[in-house]
Motif scaffolding. Structure first.
Motif, short mmCIF file in Angstrom:
data_model
loop_
_atom_site.label_atom_id
_atom_site.label_comp_id
_atom_site.label_asym_id
_atom_site.label_seq_id
_atom_site.Cartn_x
_atom_site.Cartn_y
_atom_site.Cartn_z
N ILE A 244 2.19 35.73 -5.39
CA ILE A 244 2.06 35.92 -3.94
C ILE A 244 1.03 34.94 -3.37
N ASN A 245 -0.09 34.77 -4.05
CA ASN A 245 -1.09 33.82 -3.58
C ASN A 245 -0.58 32.39 -3.63
N TYR A 246 0.11 32.04 -4.71
CA TYR A 246 0.69 30.70 -4.82
C TYR A 246 1.72 30.48 -3.71
N LEU A 247 2.54 31.49 -3.47
CA LEU A 247 3.59 31.40 -2.44
C LEU A 247 3.00 31.15 -1.07
N PHE A 248 1.99 31.92 -0.69
CA PHE A 248 1.43 31.78 0.66
C PHE A 248 0.81 30.39 0.86
N LYS A 249 0.14 29.88 -0.15
CA LYS A 249 -0.41 28.52 -0.04
C LYS A 249 0.72 27.50 0.09
N TYR A 250 1.79 27.70 -0.66
CA TYR A 250 2.95 26.80 -0.65
C TYR A 250 3.62 26.81 0.72
N LEU A 251 3.81 28.01 1.29
CA LEU A 251 4.48 28.11 2.59
C LEU A 251 3.65 27.48 3.70
N LYS A 252 2.34 27.61 3.62
CA LYS A 252 1.48 27.00 4.65
C LYS A 252 1.68 25.49 4.72
N ILE A 253 1.95 24.89 3.57
CA ILE A 253 2.15 23.44 3.52
C ILE A 253 3.59 23.07 3.85
N GLU A 254 4.53 23.74 3.21
CA GLU A 254 5.94 23.35 3.29
C GLU A 254 6.66 23.90 4.51
N CYS A 255 6.15 24.97 5.10
CA CYS A 255 6.86 25.63 6.22
C CYS A 255 5.96 25.82 7.43
N GLU A 256 5.09 24.87 7.67
CA GLU A 256 4.17 24.97 8.80
C GLU A 256 4.93 25.14 10.12
N ARG A 257 5.96 24.33 10.32
CA ARG A 257 6.73 24.39 11.57
C ARG A 257 7.45 25.73 11.71
N GLU A 258 8.05 26.21 10.63
CA GLU A 258 8.80 27.46 10.68
C GLU A 258 7.89 28.66 10.91
N LEU A 259 6.72 28.67 10.28
CA LEU A 259 5.79 29.77 10.48
C LEU A 259 5.28 29.80 11.92
N LYS A 260 5.09 28.63 12.52
CA LYS A 260 4.67 28.57 13.92
C LYS A 260 5.73 29.15 14.84
N LEU A 261 6.99 28.92 14.54
CA LEU A 261 8.08 29.48 15.36
C LEU A 261 8.00 31.00 15.44
N TYR A 262 7.48 31.62 14.37
CA TYR A 262 7.39 33.08 14.32
C TYR A 262 5.96 33.59 14.51
N ASP A 263 5.05 32.68 14.86
CA ASP A 263 3.64 33.04 15.09
C ASP A 263 3.04 33.76 13.89
N ILE A 264 3.33 33.26 12.71
CA ILE A 264 2.85 33.87 11.47
C ILE A 264 1.66 33.09 10.94
N VAL A 265 0.58 33.82 10.66
CA VAL A 265 -0.60 33.25 10.01
C VAL A 265 -0.78 34.00 8.69
N LEU A 266 -0.57 33.31 7.59
CA LEU A 266 -0.67 33.94 6.28
C LEU A 266 -2.12 33.99 5.83
N PRO A 267 -2.50 35.03 5.09
CA PRO A 267 -3.90 35.15 4.65
C PRO A 267 -4.26 34.07 3.63
N GLU A 268 -5.54 33.74 3.57
CA GLU A 268 -6.02 32.74 2.63
C GLU A 268 -5.96 33.23 1.19
N LYS A 269 -6.26 34.50 1.00
CA LYS A 269 -6.26 35.08 -0.35
C LYS A 269 -5.76 36.52 -0.30
N VAL A 270 -4.94 36.88 -1.27
CA VAL A 270 -4.39 38.23 -1.34
C VAL A 270 -4.96 38.93 -2.57
N GLU A 271 -5.59 40.08 -2.34
CA GLU A 271 -6.04 40.94 -3.42
C GLU A 271 -5.36 42.29 -3.22
#
Length: 430
Positions: A244-271
């Motif tokens: 989950i932590n790897y995924l969120f970091k990956y999406l921030k880089i690879e899907c920046e435009r798509e996440l902005k379309l949905y106003d999504i801000v993913l957390p820096e770290k998941v515990e």
């Protein structure tokens, strides 16, 4: 062959000749010139067409243009293409589009959108869902390959159910009765025992559940893994939390435009907190007056529990552990430390179960006894249990519902929005 995409034009020097292919997204006809929005899979760019080109465009036509990239601060991204040549590659033959796809949000209802799915997918915001979904699967594979997992491809036409044959679709297989696989569980364990040790699969699964809710599909994509030589189920939870932590970091880089379309801000770290089911049920009763069955918590309980977890731990996730044996399949490892429970877990994300996993029984005699105890005929599962005779290591794994994970990451209201061509109780087309 397509030379460049719309997204590539930003990095090209002004005045450069470019050639683009795509669909007509919007038209602003000003008489002597027209401003047209050209769309391809990577984005939208403004093109300028002079009346001397003598072309009549319609929305959603496929066109090819050649022209020069120039600066224009009023245009999207501050650039446009002044068209010198234009060819119509794909004509349109409609009287009226089923719905407008160039106005941001589609106003048609979800069922209408799904009836015309390939049209709704042309809307950039809807297409973005599947860009994100693709990257979720990419990240799953990359994360596991880096940890020496092997990708496998297991059959989807099977002879026996992994959970006893309930809620399964039957198939006429020549002169035999077969089923569509609910999960690759048996085959995952068999591959672990065959010597692969660590395996994963991204594949379809089928459940003949009589549910037609916002959270259910009858065909879905499952992200599965199985891992040998584990200590306990917590090692599996550690692995998933890492993903989950790897995924969120990956999406921030690879899907920046798509996440902005949905106003999504993913957390820096998941515990992710880990709470036994019985304790979670106690929290629901004490804090919300919500009673649960002995074996599980329902959909409302999942939402309330996540509300509590968010307030106390600032986490959108929670692992529920120690499920009773009565709630788990026959291969689930009992927990000898807490009578009647198992070394299994669910992962709940923003009020929805997205994962089931845990440690499996690896001893042949214990597995046979558990199959019999649960009322199944052991001889029907010999193709699976035979492997356990020859030294099966301690192992466990989990499965993530791809559509459910996509739905929750993007804040979608219905799981069908996260299915490319959904199959539910009422839908078999398109």
């Amino acid at each position: 062959m397509k030379d460049i995409y719309v997204a590539d034009v930003v990095g090209i020097e002004d005045g450069t000749e470019v050639e683009l292919k795509g669909w007509v997204h919007k038209i602003y006809d000003l008489g002597k010139i027209s401003f047209v929005k050209l769309r391809d899979k990577t984005g939208i760019i403004q093109i300028v067409i002079d009346e001397s080109l003598n072309v009549k465009l319609r929305l959603e036509m496929c066109i090819e243009i050649k022209g020069k990239k120039v600066k224009n601060e009023k245009a999207p991204e501050g650039i446009e293409v002044q068209v010198e040549e234009l060819n119509i590659l794909g004509k349109t033959y409609y009287d009226k589009l089923p719905f407008a796809i160039n106005a941001g949000k589609i106003k048609a209802g979800l069922e209408t959108q799904l009836d015309h799915r390939t049209i709704s997918l042309r809307a950039p915001k809807i297409a973005a869902v599947f860009s994100v979904q693709e990257k979720i699967a990419y990240a799953f594979k990359d994360y596991l390959r880096a940890r020496k997992f092997t990708e496998v491809y297991t059959p989807k036409i099977i002879a026996a159910g992994t959970e006893g044959g309930s809620e399964m679709f039957t198939v006429d297989y020549f002169e035999h009765r077969a089923f569509l696989a609910q999960s690759p569980q048996f085959y995952k364990q068999m591959m672990v025992g065959s010597g692969f040790e660590r395996i994963f699969e991204v594949g379809h699964a089928y459940r003949a559940e009589l549910h037609n809710t916002y959270r259910h599909l009858n065909e879905y994509v499952s992200l599965d893994l199985e891992m040998a030589f584990i200590e306990d189920e917590f090692e599996i939870m550690d692995l998933e939390e890492g993903y989950i932590n790897y995924l969120f970091k990956y999406l921030k880089i690879e899907c920046e435009r798509e996440l902005k379309l949905y106003d999504i801000v993913l957390p820096e770290k998941v515990e992710i907190p880990r709470i036994p089911l019985a304790e979670a049920q106690g929290i629901l009763l004490e804090v919300y007056g919500k009673r649960s069955s002995k074996a599980d918590i329902d959909g409302e309980g999942e939402k309330l529990l996540c509300q509590y977890i968010k307030e106390k731990y600032n986490s959108d996730f929670v692992f529920l552990t120690k499920y009773p044996a009565s709630k788990r399949p026959m291969y689930t490892m009992p927990d000898d430390k807490v009578a009647g429970t198992t070394k299994s877990f669910d992962l709940i994300y923003k009020g929805l179960e997205i994962t089931t996993g845990g440690q499996r029984i690896h001893d042949y005699e214990k597995l046979i006894a558990n199959i019999a105890r649960m009322g199944f005929k052991t001889e029907e599962f010999e193709f699976y249990t035979e492997n356990f005779r020859y030294g099966m290591p301690p192992h466990g794994g989990f499965a993530i519902g791809l559509e459910r994970l996509t739905m929750k990451i993007l804040g979608l209201e219905n799981i069908r929005e996260a299915a490319l061509l959904p199959r539910d109780m009422k839908r078999m087309t398109p």
